[in-house]
Design an enzyme around this catalytic site. Structure first.
Site, PDB file in Angstrom:
ATOM      1  N   LYS A   4       8.244 -13.091  11.047  1.00 54.43           N
ATOM      2  CA  LYS A   4       8.268 -14.533  10.793  1.00 54.43           C
ATOM      3  C   LYS A   4       9.690 -15.010  10.500  1.00 54.43           C
ATOM      4  O   LYS A   4      10.345 -14.519   9.584  1.00 54.43           O
ATOM      5  CB  LYS A   4       7.345 -14.854   9.619  1.00 54.43           C
ATOM      6  CG  LYS A   4       7.247 -16.331   9.285  1.00 54.43           C
ATOM      7  CD  LYS A   4       6.022 -16.604   8.438  1.00 54.43           C
ATOM      8  CE  LYS A   4       5.980 -18.030   7.945  1.00 54.43           C
ATOM      9  NZ  LYS A   4       4.706 -18.386   7.311  1.00 54.43           N
ATOM     10  N   ARG A  35      -5.867  -6.870  14.085  1.00 55.93           N
ATOM     11  CA  ARG A  35      -6.900  -5.996  13.560  1.00 55.93           C
ATOM     12  C   ARG A  35      -6.548  -4.576  13.958  1.00 55.93           C
ATOM     13  O   ARG A  35      -6.198  -4.327  15.128  1.00 55.93           O
ATOM     14  CB  ARG A  35      -8.211  -6.413  14.190  1.00 55.93           C
ATOM     15  CG  ARG A  35      -9.415  -5.776  13.639  1.00 55.93           C
ATOM     16  CD  ARG A  35     -10.606  -6.467  14.296  1.00 55.93           C
ATOM     17  NE  ARG A  35     -11.626  -5.520  14.601  1.00 55.93           N
ATOM     18  CZ  ARG A  35     -12.566  -5.724  15.489  1.00 55.93           C
ATOM     19  NH1 ARG A  35     -12.587  -6.820  16.187  1.00 55.93           N
ATOM     20  NH2 ARG A  35     -13.480  -4.827  15.699  1.00 55.93           N
ATOM     21  N   ARG A  81       1.455 -23.114   3.587  1.00 57.39           N
ATOM     22  CA  ARG A  81       0.090 -23.434   4.020  1.00 57.39           C
ATOM     23  C   ARG A  81      -0.935 -22.865   3.053  1.00 57.39           C
ATOM     24  O   ARG A  81      -0.666 -21.916   2.337  1.00 57.39           O
ATOM     25  CB  ARG A  81      -0.177 -22.836   5.399  1.00 57.39           C
ATOM     26  CG  ARG A  81       0.519 -23.532   6.529  1.00 57.39           C
ATOM     27  CD  ARG A  81       0.192 -22.836   7.830  1.00 57.39           C
ATOM     28  NE  ARG A  81      -1.229 -22.859   8.111  1.00 57.39           N
ATOM     29  CZ  ARG A  81      -1.972 -21.773   8.321  1.00 57.39           C
ATOM     30  NH1 ARG A  81      -1.444 -20.575   8.271  1.00 57.39           N
ATOM     31  NH2 ARG A  81      -3.259 -21.888   8.583  1.00 57.39           N
TER      32      ARG A  81
HETATM   33  C1  BTN Z   1       4.036 -21.681   5.749  1.00 53.83           C
HETATM   34  O1  BTN Z   1       4.467 -20.817   6.525  1.00 53.83           O
HETATM   35  O2  BTN Z   1       3.129 -21.445   4.949  1.00 53.83           O
HETATM   36  C2  BTN Z   1       4.631 -23.056   5.811  1.00 53.83           C
HETATM   37  C3  BTN Z   1       5.926 -23.121   5.044  1.00 53.83           C
HETATM   38  C4  BTN Z   1       6.558 -24.502   5.061  1.00 53.83           C
HETATM   39  C5  BTN Z   1       7.740 -24.573   4.118  1.00 53.83           C
HETATM   40  C6  BTN Z   1       8.480 -25.858   4.262  1.00 53.83           C
HETATM   41  S1  BTN Z   1      10.047 -25.825   3.441  1.00 53.83           S
HETATM   42  C7  BTN Z   1      10.223 -27.543   3.690  1.00 53.83           C
HETATM   43  C8  BTN Z   1       8.878 -28.171   3.452  1.00 53.83           C
HETATM   44  N1  BTN Z   1       8.688 -28.467   2.038  1.00 53.83           N
HETATM   45  C9  BTN Z   1       7.730 -27.734   1.508  1.00 53.83           C
HETATM   46  O3  BTN Z   1       7.376 -27.765   0.307  1.00 53.83           O
HETATM   47  N2  BTN Z   1       7.194 -26.914   2.425  1.00 53.83           N
HETATM   48  C10 BTN Z   1       7.803 -27.112   3.729  1.00 53.83           C
END
Ligand code: BTN
Length: 266
Positions: free
Chosen positions: A131, A263, A66
């Site tokens: 996570k 926080r 993200r």
């Molecule tokens: C996050 O937590 O920032 C989201 C991560 C998402 C990763 C997955 S792996 C499969 C798909 N292909 C990517 O390039 N990203 C998602």
């Protein structure tokens, strides 16, 4: 980064077997390597009788997370896959879709025998507060046929060679034996299909309560960092459209994007 030699790619036939009588609802592709499954599946047409078109990569060379971050993963140690799903025609900005996906993931993982799964708005799945999976939902397609690309990265194993990042955990930390990737994938796909069907029928509204029961930050003081603003307040759950509700004093603010962190008490 060299890859561990042991793990073969997920076996497509075993995944289809795991999907059982519902296998016909899915198209499942497995590739040895691609840059990013979200990018590779972007131009795929979803066949009319297919609910989810799934692309699984054993190895991603440019996985994306993200907010422009990269997503590092080691083949065999995690699952990296994307699902193309036809968006309902009336879905405007599907802010809530990642929440539905997170709920489905948490439920699927729980059904594998793991407990303590919670959700961190908007789209992280936590196991014992760490996570275990991340979700990247992107919308593409034409105005008349839009689709959601639902990317999922899930930590399966912790190995000595490639430790996980701080704050992360893997399913193997919480199960007596390492989970079979095909079983995990089939379990997730079935649950995802079911929850997306709920979402298509009634939007996120009907799923909101189930999401809130797993809310990792409910009632807690948090800081939310957006592009150029930081909000401080107490998490009051989520709205029907997926916005995070943050109370600061007497005011409740609707947050549509950002990174949540706890926080420190002052
Ligand atoms: C996050 O937590 O920032 C989201 C991560 C998402 C990763 C997955 S792996 C499969 C798909 N292909 C990517 O390039 N990203 C998602």
């Amino acid at each position: 980064m060299p890859a561990p030699t042991l793990a073969p790619p997920p076996d497509q036939a075993l995944i289809l077997r795991g999907l059982g009588v519902d296998a016909a609802r899915f198209v499942v592709e497995v590739v040895a390597e691609c840059a990013s499954t979200n990018d590779s599946i972007r131009t795929t047409d979803i066949a009319p009788d297919t609910a989810l078109h799934v692309l699984i990569a054993h190895r991603q060379t440019a996985g994306r997370g993200r907010r422009g971050r990269s997503w590092e993963s080691v083949q065999g140690q995690s699952l990296t896959f994307s699902c193309a799903w036809r968006l309902p025609n009336d879905a405007s900005a599907p802010v809530a879709l990642p929440l539905t996906v997170g709920l489905a993931l948490a439920e699927a993982i729980e059904s594998l025998g793991v407990s303590q799964l919670t959700l961190k708005w908007p789209n992280d799945v936590l196991l014992d507060g760490r996570k275990v999976a991340g979700i990247l939902v992107e919308v593409t397609g034409s105005q008349t046929q839009r689709k959601a690309i639902i990317g999922i990265g899930l930590n399966l194993l912790r190995t000595h060679e490639y430790p996980l990042p701080d704050g992360a955990t893997a399913l193997s930390d919480h199960l007596p034996t390492a989970p079979e990737p095909e079983t995990v994938l089939a379990t997730i796909l079935l649950r995802l299909d079911a929850r997306l069907a709920d979402h298509r029928k009634g939007g996120f509204t009907a799923l909101r309560e189930a999401w809130q029961q797993r809310d990792a930050f409910a009632g807690r003081q948090v800081s939310i960092r957006g592009d150029d603003i930081e909000h401080l307040g107490v998490c009051e759950g989520v709205a029907d459209d997926g916005a995070l509700l943050l109370r600061t004093g007497q005011t409740t603010t609707r947050i549509l994007s950002g990174d949540v962190s706890l926080r420190a008490a002052t």
